[in-house]
Write an enzyme that holds these catalytic residues in place. Sequence first.
Site, PDB file in Angstrom:
ATOM      1  N   ASP A  51       0.952  -1.231   0.032  1.00  0.00           N
ATOM      2  CA  ASP A  51       0.061   0.027   0.167  1.00  0.00           C
ATOM      3  C   ASP A  51       0.823   1.145   0.142  1.00  0.00           C
ATOM      4  OD1 ASP A  51      -2.436   1.257   0.607  1.00  0.00           O
ATOM      5  OD2 ASP A  51      -1.547   1.636   2.456  1.00  0.00           O
ATOM      6  N   LEU A  52       0.396   2.394  -0.310  1.00  0.00           N
ATOM      7  CA  LEU A  52       1.214   3.538  -0.479  1.00  0.00           C
ATOM      8  C   LEU A  52       1.319   4.605   0.708  1.00  0.00           C
ATOM      9  CD1 LEU A  52       3.180   5.333  -2.361  1.00  0.00           C
ATOM     10  CD2 LEU A  52       1.016   6.362  -3.426  1.00  0.00           C
ATOM     11  N   ASP A  53      -0.069   4.978   0.781  1.00  0.00           N
ATOM     12  CA  ASP A  53      -0.227   6.071   1.723  1.00  0.00           C
ATOM     13  C   ASP A  53      -0.092   5.254   3.350  1.00  0.00           C
ATOM     14  OD1 ASP A  53      -0.806   8.357   0.069  1.00  0.00           O
ATOM     15  OD2 ASP A  53      -2.764   7.245  -0.338  1.00  0.00           O
ATOM     16  N   THR A 101       1.233  10.484   3.959  1.00  0.00           N
ATOM     17  CA  THR A 101       0.444  11.487   3.356  1.00  0.00           C
ATOM     18  C   THR A 101      -0.553  12.016   3.954  1.00  0.00           C
ATOM     19  OG1 THR A 101      -0.229   9.751   1.756  1.00  0.00           O
ATOM     20  CG2 THR A 101       1.131  11.166   0.776  1.00  0.00           C
ATOM     21  N   LYS A 157      -8.745   6.714   6.568  1.00  0.00           N
ATOM     22  CA  LYS A 157      -7.270   5.908   6.206  1.00  0.00           C
ATOM     23  C   LYS A 157      -7.666   4.786   5.268  1.00  0.00           C
ATOM     24  CE  LYS A 157      -3.930   7.857   9.478  1.00  0.00           C
ATOM     25  NZ  LYS A 157      -3.184   7.503  10.527  1.00  0.00           N
ATOM     26  N   ARG A 193     -11.564   8.187  -2.353  1.00  0.00           N
ATOM     27  CA  ARG A 193     -11.992   9.753  -2.051  1.00  0.00           C
ATOM     28  C   ARG A 193     -13.294  10.002  -2.148  1.00  0.00           C
ATOM     29  NH1 ARG A 193      -9.848  12.781  -7.049  1.00  0.00           N
ATOM     30  NH2 ARG A 193      -7.856  11.373  -6.695  1.00  0.00           N
ATOM     31  N   SER A 237      -2.701   0.682  -4.473  1.00  0.00           N
ATOM     32  CA  SER A 237      -3.134   1.824  -3.323  1.00  0.00           C
ATOM     33  C   SER A 237      -4.410   2.238  -4.223  1.00  0.00           C
ATOM     34  CB  SER A 237      -2.307   2.800  -3.694  1.00  0.00           C
ATOM     35  OG  SER A 237      -2.719   4.061  -3.201  1.00  0.00           O
ATOM     36  N   ALA A 238      -5.295   2.871  -3.250  1.00  0.00           N
ATOM     37  CA  ALA A 238      -6.698   3.436  -3.685  1.00  0.00           C
ATOM     38  C   ALA A 238      -6.299   4.789  -4.441  1.00  0.00           C
ATOM     39  CB  ALA A 238      -7.603   3.537  -2.524  1.00  0.00           C
ATOM     40  N   ASN A 292      -3.791   9.528  -7.117  1.00  0.00           N
ATOM     41  CA  ASN A 292      -2.458  10.361  -7.175  1.00  0.00           C
ATOM     42  C   ASN A 292      -1.129   9.654  -7.076  1.00  0.00           C
ATOM     43  OD1 ASN A 292      -3.798  13.118  -7.391  1.00  0.00           O
ATOM     44  ND2 ASN A 292      -4.601  12.626  -5.201  1.00  0.00           N
ATOM     45  N   LYS A 344     -11.032  -1.235  -1.464  1.00  0.00           N
ATOM     46  CA  LYS A 344     -10.834  -2.142  -0.446  1.00  0.00           C
ATOM     47  C   LYS A 344     -11.884  -1.854   0.389  1.00  0.00           C
ATOM     48  CE  LYS A 344      -5.766  -0.934  -1.187  1.00  0.00           C
ATOM     49  NZ  LYS A 344      -4.739  -0.328  -0.395  1.00  0.00           N
ATOM     50  N   GLU A 383       0.209  -3.389   4.579  1.00  0.00           N
ATOM     51  CA  GLU A 383      -0.893  -2.298   4.914  1.00  0.00           C
ATOM     52  C   GLU A 383      -1.180  -1.879   6.010  1.00  0.00           C
ATOM     53  OE1 GLU A 383      -3.472  -0.848   4.189  1.00  0.00           O
ATOM     54  OE2 GLU A 383      -3.973  -1.640   1.842  1.00  0.00           O
ATOM     55  N   ASP A 384      -1.482  -0.603   6.151  1.00  0.00           N
ATOM     56  CA  ASP A 384      -1.789   0.018   7.307  1.00  0.00           C
ATOM     57  C   ASP A 384      -3.078   0.412   7.785  1.00  0.00           C
ATOM     58  OD1 ASP A 384      -2.164   2.178   5.552  1.00  0.00           O
ATOM     59  OD2 ASP A 384      -2.053   3.836   7.044  1.00  0.00           O
TER      60      ASP A 384
HETATM   61  C1  BG6 Z   1      -5.728   6.047   0.242  1.00  0.00           C
HETATM   62  C2  BG6 Z   1      -5.692   6.910   1.652  1.00  0.00           C
HETATM   63  O1  BG6 Z   1      -4.433   5.188  -0.032  1.00  0.00           O
HETATM   64  O2  BG6 Z   1      -6.023   6.537  -1.040  1.00  0.00           O
HETATM   65  C3  BG6 Z   1      -6.988   7.622   1.639  1.00  0.00           C
HETATM   66  O3  BG6 Z   1      -5.319   6.268   2.555  1.00  0.00           O
HETATM   67  C4  BG6 Z   1      -7.586   8.130   0.470  1.00  0.00           C
HETATM   68  O4  BG6 Z   1      -6.948   8.397   2.760  1.00  0.00           O
HETATM   69  C5  BG6 Z   1      -7.497   7.212  -0.849  1.00  0.00           C
HETATM   70  O5  BG6 Z   1      -8.581   8.938   0.576  1.00  0.00           O
HETATM   71  C6  BG6 Z   1      -7.806   7.832  -2.207  1.00  0.00           C
HETATM   72  O6  BG6 Z   1      -6.747   8.939  -2.355  1.00  0.00           O
HETATM   73  P1  BG6 Z   1      -6.714  10.143  -3.736  1.00  0.00           P
HETATM   74  O7  BG6 Z   1      -5.232  10.383  -3.787  1.00  0.00           O
HETATM   75  O8  BG6 Z   1      -7.155   9.277  -5.018  1.00  0.00           O
HETATM   76  O9  BG6 Z   1      -7.703  11.041  -3.231  1.00  0.00           O
HETATM   77 MG    MG Z   2      -2.767   3.146   3.577  1.00  0.00          MG
END
Ligand code: BG6
Ligand code: MG
Length: 213
Positions: free
Chosen positions: A7-9, A15, A43, A47, A112-113, A116, A143, A167-168
Amino acid sequence: MKLAIFDLDGVLVDTAKYHYLAWKRLANEYGFDFTEADNERLKGVSRMRSLEILLEIGGLNVDEATQEAMAAQKNAWYVEYISRLDESELLPGAADYVRHLRSRGVMTAIGSASKNTAMILERLGIAGLFDVVIDGTRTRKAKPDPEVFALAAQSLGIDPQDCVVFEDAVAGIQAAHRGGMGVVGIGKPDKLGEADAIVPGLAQLMALSAAQV
Ligand code: BG6
Ligand code: MG
């Protein structure tokens, strides 16, 4: 483990504070407060689902066009904040651990979701460390649906049982399990109890792996 899916964030980069600042700014514009404790609920959440939770906290009911506009505004602020990201915001041990696995022949992926993801990987200078990147621009189901991790495994021809997810977020841990994969929780045991193993961060895993050599 043949494939490690990160997972990224919250796993590779912190972030969450920028997501928080942008959501808080949006809430304030609409006349209500949004706390760090509220932010915990977002988390790992997509979005649009995050916006629904925010609106619930503010007790607001808005039409779909307004929802789209609010999400776009939040994302514009978020992108402005993360446009200044650099390597110093990688979480401790993150890049080292990914490199360590690769040096041992383990393939690596991002699951990652975030829509960005590409920009964040570029800003952090780690885009080249992954065999495949699956993010919110390539998935239809959020997820805890396993789609994001399943796509990563399929695209590299790896069986789910040979994958480990890092994953966090609880939703991500559930997604990994539903996809038949092992999962290492990154963070505090009280929140991530469902994971197969839990470590505070990738720096600790790196230290453990180094000690075994
Ligand atoms: C997840 C984050 O990785 O991505 C969430 O943990 C975030 O907080 C989700 O809402 C979507 O991200 P983005 O950058 O597409 O708005
Ligand atoms: Mg995460």
